[in-house]
Design an enzyme around this catalytic site. Structure first.
Site, mmCIF file in Angstrom:
data_model
loop_
_atom_site.group_PDB
_atom_site.id
_atom_site.type_symbol
_atom_site.label_atom_id
_atom_site.label_comp_id
_atom_site.label_asym_id
_atom_site.label_seq_id
_atom_site.Cartn_x
_atom_site.Cartn_y
_atom_site.Cartn_z
ATOM 1 N N ARG A 79 -1.013 7.955 -7.754
ATOM 2 C CA ARG A 79 0.013 7.113 -8.395
ATOM 3 C C ARG A 79 -0.578 5.808 -8.919
ATOM 4 O O ARG A 79 -1.555 5.300 -8.374
ATOM 5 C CB ARG A 79 1.152 6.856 -7.398
ATOM 6 C CG ARG A 79 1.887 8.152 -7.076
ATOM 7 C CD ARG A 79 3.010 7.940 -6.091
ATOM 8 N NE ARG A 79 4.045 7.074 -6.617
ATOM 9 C CZ ARG A 79 5.058 6.625 -5.890
ATOM 10 N NH1 ARG A 79 5.159 6.950 -4.609
ATOM 11 N NH2 ARG A 79 5.971 5.849 -6.433
ATOM 12 N N ASP A 106 15.861 6.289 -7.757
ATOM 13 C CA ASP A 106 15.481 7.370 -6.837
ATOM 14 C C ASP A 106 16.504 8.503 -6.822
ATOM 15 O O ASP A 106 16.279 9.531 -6.175
ATOM 16 C CB ASP A 106 15.316 6.816 -5.415
ATOM 17 C CG ASP A 106 14.077 5.926 -5.301
ATOM 18 O OD1 ASP A 106 13.168 6.059 -6.143
ATOM 19 O OD2 ASP A 106 14.037 5.093 -4.381
ATOM 20 N N LYS A 140 6.577 8.865 -9.817
ATOM 21 C CA LYS A 140 7.058 8.742 -8.436
ATOM 22 C C LYS A 140 6.228 9.672 -7.533
ATOM 23 O O LYS A 140 5.131 10.054 -7.905
ATOM 24 C CB LYS A 140 8.555 9.067 -8.391
ATOM 25 C CG LYS A 140 9.405 8.025 -9.119
ATOM 26 C CD LYS A 140 9.353 6.703 -8.388
ATOM 27 C CE LYS A 140 10.140 5.630 -9.104
ATOM 28 N NZ LYS A 140 9.983 4.319 -8.463
ATOM 29 N N ARG A 167 12.461 14.014 -2.303
ATOM 30 C CA ARG A 167 13.714 14.020 -3.080
ATOM 31 C C ARG A 167 13.841 15.280 -3.953
ATOM 32 O O ARG A 167 14.946 15.725 -4.255
ATOM 33 C CB ARG A 167 13.840 12.748 -3.913
ATOM 34 C CG ARG A 167 13.845 11.481 -3.038
ATOM 35 C CD ARG A 167 14.380 10.272 -3.738
ATOM 36 N NE ARG A 167 13.908 9.044 -3.110
ATOM 37 C CZ ARG A 167 14.407 8.514 -1.996
ATOM 38 N NH1 ARG A 167 15.402 9.089 -1.373
ATOM 39 N NH2 ARG A 167 13.914 7.399 -1.495
HETATM 40 C C1 S3P Z 1 11.159 0.679 -3.745
HETATM 41 C C2 S3P Z 1 11.184 0.510 -5.105
HETATM 42 C C3 S3P Z 1 11.292 1.628 -6.060
HETATM 43 C C4 S3P Z 1 11.739 2.915 -5.405
HETATM 44 C C5 S3P Z 1 11.064 3.159 -4.088
HETATM 45 C C6 S3P Z 1 11.302 2.009 -3.128
HETATM 46 C C7 S3P Z 1 11.032 -0.512 -2.881
HETATM 47 O O1 S3P Z 1 10.029 1.853 -6.660
HETATM 48 O O2 S3P Z 1 11.525 4.003 -6.271
HETATM 49 O O3 S3P Z 1 11.560 4.355 -3.483
HETATM 50 O O4 S3P Z 1 11.333 -0.421 -1.674
HETATM 51 O O5 S3P Z 1 10.652 -1.567 -3.393
HETATM 52 P P1 S3P Z 1 9.564 0.984 -7.950
HETATM 53 O O6 S3P Z 1 9.543 -0.421 -7.551
HETATM 54 O O7 S3P Z 1 8.189 1.483 -8.291
HETATM 55 O O8 S3P Z 1 10.562 1.292 -9.017
#
Ligand code: S3P
Length: 447
Positions: free
Chosen positions: A131, A324, A351, A399
């Site tokens: 990632r 999400d 993701k 998910r």
């Molecule tokens: C999260 C932010 C999100 C989300 C992840 C949790 C967090 O990601 O998809 O499951 O706790 O800050 P991104 O900040 O990359 O969008």
């Protein structure tokens, strides 16, 4: 790799004879749980949590702080006491910090560790090592951080030689709470004011919680700033149930005829609750009961009744507050009357898996009329139900696994999902909780 490893835990979902009914509280919010541990460790004094998510992602964060000398006692299910060491009290980890599957764990810790006076190495599983990390390495490097990673710092493992940083004002190209929080955490140990401007507001748990711990955090439109070297004071944190986990039983109840369920104590922070707005706009009957504030976060019980959904054009500005929940929204739209169009959701491709491609493949295999686009999907729903009768792979993404299992509850034939083990990262006990509502989700009987 042996055949078994490729299949891992396989679960089968199928339509039952009865509607879903009953009530339960989904597990604690993953984002708030990570932050409770991190901010609690950096505070002076004790932080006590209740209902902390004991999923694998959060337990990795607990383990990382223990490796850095923070005493964290488990006092019961979801009840943790963190003995804070203050902003300068962490010790150099004597081993690599393995954040498992957790993007939140890795990115938030990278921000924090960039300004700690020691060396640390962050790694994770195959998904996490694939990632993008450039999105945090770039701003942290602008602050003076010394971070090395594979592919010129774009991929983990990350090697961080902590050093004194300078504050910056970063214009983030993505609405990402992980990027925002990584920079704000770096700013905690940095003299002066560190600022981040996002293209749209991402989840704001960091801002709410750091303010509660005593930091000066200010918001001006899309810009958030933090003053360096605050004294953080330990707090008591009641973690609300995770709307991102609740989304699965919500969609299941909307799809299974006759269902009527209640999910209690669900966090409805407006930067997170986009899925409720979208499903309501699609005709879903979701009632917010007993709205209240718990630990600085809006919370309510959600009553969900079976509804014939209608396809809509999902407004792209809802994407950050439902990021999400798109996999399960794709599943819901596959059963709606008419066409659902999703745009502006290209973040889904980076993701835990490429969630647009993974859902396109799996939902198509079970009969959905699903057209993948670069930044979303066009789905022609089938109110009479999908055929099912296929085995799909989770791509080791929690998910993706749960979304297909929820779809399977409304298919004509059973749906089996392989490699479901990672459901434990965010929703331990998912199949048992769903069975408690009457859902027919069980271990697969594979030949
Ligand atoms: C999260 C932010 C999100 C989300 C992840 C949790 C967090 O990601 O998809 O499951 O706790 O800050 P991104 O900040 O990359 O969008």
């Amino acid at each position: 790799m042996q055949a078994d490893d490729q299949i891992g835990l396989a679960l089968t979902a199928q339509a039952g004879d009865t509607p879903l009914s009953g009530q339960f509280s989904p597990p604690g919010d993953k984002s708030i749980s990570h932050r409770s541990i991190i901010f609690g460790a950096l505070a002076e004094g004790e932080t006590n949590t209740t209902n902390l998510l004991e999923g694998e992602d959060v337990l990795r964060t607990v383990a990382a702080f223990r490796t850095m000398g923070v005493k964290i006692d488990r006092q019961g299910a979801g009840a943790y006491r963190i003995h804070g060491v203050g902003l300068d009290g962490l010790s150099e980890p004597d081993n690599v910090l393995d954040m498992g599957n957790s993007g939140t764990g890795m990115r938030l810790l990278a921000g924090l560790l960039a300004s700690q006076p020691f060396l640390s190495v962050l790694t994770g599983d195959g998904s996490l090592r694939g990632r993008p990390m450039g999105r945090i390495v770039k701003p942290l490097t602008q602050m003076g951080a010394q971070i090395l990673g594979r592919d010129n710092g774009r991929l983990a493992p990350l090697v961080i030689q902590g050093t004194e940083l300078v504050p910056i004002h970063y214009q983030s190209p993505v609405a990402s709470a992980q990027v925002k929080t990584a920079i704000l955490l770096a700013g905690l140990n940095t003299a002066g004011e560190t600022r981040v401007t996002e293209p749209a507001v991402s989840r704001d748990h960091t801002e709410r919680m750091l303010s509660a711990f005593g930091a000066t955090v200010q918001r001006d439109g899309l810009t958030v700033s933090i003053d360096g070297w605050p004294t953080l004071t330990g707090q008591s944190i009641e973690v609300p149930a995770d709307i991102s986990a609740a989304a699965f039983p919500i969609v299941a109840a909307l799809l299974v005829p006759g269902s009527d369920i209640t999910l209690t104590n669900v966090g409805l922070n407006p930067t997170r609750s986009g899925i409720v707005d979208v499903l309501t706009a699609m005709g879903g009957r979701i009632e917010k009961l007993n709205p209240r504030t718990v630990g600085g976060e809006p919370v309510a019980d959600l009553r969900v009744q079976h509804s014939q959904l209608k396809g809509i054009e999902v407004p792209p500005d809802v994407v950050p507050s439902a990021i999400d929940e798109f996999p399960v929204l794709f599943a819901a739209a596959s059963f709606a009357e008419g066409k659902t169009v999703i745009t502006g959701a290209e973040e889904l491709r980076v993701k835990e898996s490429d969630r647009i491609a993974a859902m396109a493949k799996g939902l198509t295999a079970i009969g959905s009329n699903f057209t993948e686009t670069e930044d979303g999907a066009i789905i022609i729903g089938q109110p009479d139900g999908l055929s099912g009768g296929a085995t799909v792979d989770s791509h080791t993404d929690h998910r993706i696994a749960m979304s297909h299992l929820v779809a399977g509850l409304a298919c004509k034939k059973p749906v089996t999902v392989t490699r479901c083990d990672n459901i434990n990262t965010s929703f331990p006990g998912f199949d048992g909780s769903m069975r408690g509502l009457g859902a027919n989700i069980n271990r697969a009987l594979l030949a």
